[in-house]
Design an enzyme around this catalytic site. Sequence first.
Site, PDB file in Angstrom:
ATOM      1  N   GLU A   1      37.361  40.338  37.645  1.00 25.38           N
ATOM      2  CA  GLU A   1      36.033  39.992  38.132  1.00 25.38           C
ATOM      3  C   GLU A   1      36.117  38.937  39.221  1.00 25.38           C
ATOM      4  OE1 GLU A   1      33.365  40.904  39.336  1.00 25.38           O
ATOM      5  OE2 GLU A   1      32.417  41.491  37.455  1.00 25.38           O
TER       6      GLU A   1
ATOM      7  N   ASP B   1      30.203  45.230  37.648  1.00 29.44           N
ATOM      8  CA  ASP B   1      28.785  45.170  38.010  1.00 29.44           C
ATOM      9  C   ASP B   1      28.286  46.508  38.524  1.00 29.44           C
ATOM     10  OD1 ASP B   1      30.144  45.244  40.381  1.00 29.44           O
ATOM     11  OD2 ASP B   1      29.166  43.502  41.275  1.00 29.44           O
TER      12      ASP B   1
END
Length: 508
Positions: free
Chosen positions: A231, A307
Amino acid sequence: MPSPPFSCLNMRTLLLLVLVATSSLVAAGPCDIYAYGGTPCVAAHSTTRALFNNYRGVLYQVQRGSDNTAINISALSAGGVANAAAQDTFCASTTCIITTIFDQSGRGNHLTQAPPGGFNGPEVNGFDTLTSATGAPVTLNGRKAYGVFLFPGSGYRNNAASGTAKGDAAQGMYAVFDGTHFNGNCCFDYGNAETSSLDTGNGHMEAIYFGDATGSGIGSGSGPWIMADLENGLFSGSNVGLNTGDQSITQRFVTAVVKGQPNHWAIRGADATSGSLSTFFDGARPNVAGYSPMSKEGAIILGIGGDNSNGAQGTFYEGVMTSGFPSDATENAVQANIVAAKYATTSLTSGPALTVGSSISLRATTACCTTRFIAHTGATVNTQIVTSSSDITLKQQASWTVRTGLGNSACFSFESVDTPGSFIRHFNFELLLNANDGSKLFSEDATYCPQAGLNGQGNSIRSWSFPTRYFRHFNAVLFVASNGGVRDFDATASFNDDVSWVISNGFA
């Protein structure tokens, strides 16, 4: 941190490695090997085979376009290959998509259509697109099966997974990918991600990434590379930027491994059809705030970022996630098992054969339009009425030279007879005639895989890079269209007729 010292556990694993490596088929599934090594699978996904030696249950579900009914595809036998023949029968003369990839671990960690997140998908209410059930045919030990061919906008997810690693807990992962199908967009991942489909900060993911993105970490050569999506960063090593030890890996079938435990992680990889795993990185977590300790959330993603970043492409055949940090010896035994499965390519085309170098015409078969042929007016690809008395200019505009596929040599590209060097390619799903600019994107957009016509006539021409989409005429303009979707040219009415073409000799 190096692997644990040699132990009785490692000796048992090595004995199992010998057993697997000498088998002509598969003596034990990957998840049996992981369990024997003390790091059991908590998720196991494959559309090609069973990943436990006693598993003979459902692998995945497909839905056909003709009536929207679904069928579950199971393994042919315990520990065996998927029943591709059942899919072929069910999907005959129509389109099929993969709706669910079932978890074989018993925990119910199935993968379904990815929901909206930080990046929304192209479908209704922001969901990602589901993939074609026939876009990635392969064989395992000579038996046909299908992988999961993911394209930009497609993706699968489970935001309520059970038993996956959270926080700084240890985990292992491997996946088998197509080493020739990738791009540099975010993010072709398989692994652990956020449960909200939103970017919740550094260290909230730990997934295998495959591609040639260069925004943060990179490896040696021009890629693609196996990296870790943690991430807000794709990492090839302990620092942002270049890790020369992370080699480009371009074999047709690739085994990719990422594993992590507190302040220690590793990347490993290999040709999935021969040889042993290489270690591309083994060391400390990235020296950036948020990555040690980790804050993993335990969702599972395939083909997208945490995401829901869904601009990537790639092909997935099988993969697992484990509880605990697997030893190198355990992973080596898994690699031997994968090699023993004997992944191999098979034909991407069917129906009437095309001859490279020949000049062809493509006539519509819809009742309204049987005198219309695929032609072009400038850059616009359309259908026009062509007869023996048409002038030579129109005849040339409706004639196409068959070329070996620019993006995949197993398929074909169509070069304009009257504009040499220009090919039919899709752009925003409309077909255009553009000059070949030599780019990877153009080559892939200009590559198509013919199959038997969906209405029983001639051929249907499927896009290689978006295999849910076919040449379709709609209001006399050509698109690559899917059998249902949010765009008007994806309408289901007359789809099979509109995507079926009689191929004959060219007019010029």
